[in-house]
Design a protein around this motif. Structure first.
Motif, PDB file in Angstrom:
ATOM      1  N   ALA A   1      49.632  43.095  17.652  1.00  0.00           N
ATOM      2  CA  ALA A   1      50.654  44.113  17.426  1.00  0.00           C
ATOM      3  C   ALA A   1      51.541  43.741  16.238  1.00  0.00           C
ATOM      4  O   ALA A   1      51.936  44.603  15.457  1.00  0.00           O
TER       5      ALA A   1
ATOM      6  N   SER B   1      49.906  37.667  17.256  1.00  0.00           N
ATOM      7  CA  SER B   1      49.792  38.844  18.096  1.00  0.00           C
ATOM      8  C   SER B   1      49.223  39.986  17.270  1.00  0.00           C
ATOM      9  O   SER B   1      49.662  40.229  16.154  1.00  0.00           O
TER      10      SER B   1
ATOM     11  N   LYS C   1      49.454  43.349  12.493  1.00  0.00           N
ATOM     12  CA  LYS C   1      49.106  44.563  11.749  1.00  0.00           C
ATOM     13  C   LYS C   1      50.261  45.111  10.922  1.00  0.00           C
ATOM     14  O   LYS C   1      50.084  46.026  10.139  1.00  0.00           O
TER      15      LYS C   1
ATOM     16  N   ASP D   1      48.105  42.848  26.281  1.00  0.00           N
ATOM     17  CA  ASP D   1      47.387  43.997  25.770  1.00  0.00           C
ATOM     18  C   ASP D   1      48.157  44.508  24.552  1.00  0.00           C
ATOM     19  O   ASP D   1      49.392  44.476  24.533  1.00  0.00           O
ATOM     20  N   GLN D   2      47.461  44.982  23.547  1.00  0.00           N
ATOM     21  CA  GLN D   2      48.108  45.408  22.308  1.00  0.00           C
ATOM     22  C   GLN D   2      49.166  46.486  22.544  1.00  0.00           C
ATOM     23  O   GLN D   2      50.220  46.473  21.933  1.00  0.00           O
ATOM     24  N   VAL D   3      48.912  47.398  23.447  1.00  0.00           N
ATOM     25  CA  VAL D   3      49.869  48.462  23.731  1.00  0.00           C
ATOM     26  C   VAL D   3      51.124  47.889  24.392  1.00  0.00           C
ATOM     27  O   VAL D   3      52.252  48.223  24.021  1.00  0.00           O
ATOM     28  N   ASP D   4      50.932  47.001  25.378  1.00  0.00           N
ATOM     29  CA  ASP D   4      52.083  46.378  26.044  1.00  0.00           C
ATOM     30  C   ASP D   4      52.911  45.566  25.058  1.00  0.00           C
ATOM     31  O   ASP D   4      54.147  45.594  25.105  1.00  0.00           O
TER      32      ASP D   4
ATOM     33  N   ALA E   1      53.132  46.049  21.812  1.00  0.00           N
ATOM     34  CA  ALA E   1      53.786  46.979  20.890  1.00  0.00           C
ATOM     35  C   ALA E   1      55.038  47.596  21.506  1.00  0.00           C
ATOM     36  O   ALA E   1      56.021  47.847  20.808  1.00  0.00           O
ATOM     37  N   LEU E   2      55.030  47.817  22.822  1.00  0.00           N
ATOM     38  CA  LEU E   2      56.196  48.391  23.494  1.00  0.00           C
ATOM     39  C   LEU E   2      57.401  47.452  23.464  1.00  0.00           C
ATOM     40  O   LEU E   2      58.543  47.896  23.550  1.00  0.00           O
TER      41      LEU E   2
END
Length: 169
Positions: free
Chosen positions: A134, A132, A137, A107-110, A112-113
């Protein structure tokens, strides 16, 4: 070796080792297990060496397969380094490719973390990371000094692996 050569050798090797019995090597497997357990406390490097064809890859593959069965949360990133390849940082290229595929599935949020502030330097050295979302971008990073870029990129790789180990063995 070419991608076709690598795929053919992986396909052939895996089909042979799936059917062949794995005999002995208990001492070597125990060494790998001890290193894995020790790696929970600090970084560990093992050098598996020997003559061509004696089963180094089979040994490590067996260990990793057993580990994945016992601990489904374990994350393993592998790669191959071919002597005739002229890819920069070829020893890390396959590992970063596997890492890139892993990040692309998150997931993009995971994802990014897990990323560090220097991940743009890592993506500059290993463009495959841009798969990816994340990482893709992020703006392109311009670092004119190649040594500085390499330093920042491998620092980011180290930090990324450290962040992964916070969640997974």
């Amino acid at each position: 070796c070419s991608t076709t050569d690598r795929l053919a050798s992986v396909s052939t090797a895996s089909s042979l080792t799936e059917n062949a019995p794995f005999v002995g090597r208990q001492a070597e497997l125990a060494t790998l297990r001890a290193a894995f357990n020790e790696a929970r406390e600090h970084a560990v490097v093992l050098f598996v060496h020997g003559e061509s064809g004696i089963g180094k890859t089979s040994l490590v593959r067996r260990f990793v397969d057993t580990l994945k069965e016992e601990q489904p949360a374990v994350r393993v990133f592998t790669g191959r380094c071919c002597e005739r390849e002229s890819v920069p940082f070829k020893a890390f290229d396959g590992i970063v490719d596997a890492l890139s595929q892993y990040l692309a599935r998150l997931d993009q949020v995971d994802a990014a973390l897990l990323l560090t502030r220097e991940v743009a330097a890592l993506a500059r050295v290993f463009p495959t990371l841009r798969r990816s979302l994340a990482v893709g971008k992020l703006p392109n990073l311009e670092v004119p000094d190649p040594q500085e870029l390499r330093h920042r990129a491998f620092g980011a790789l180290r930090e990324l692996f450290l962040r992964l180990t916070d969640n997974f063995p």
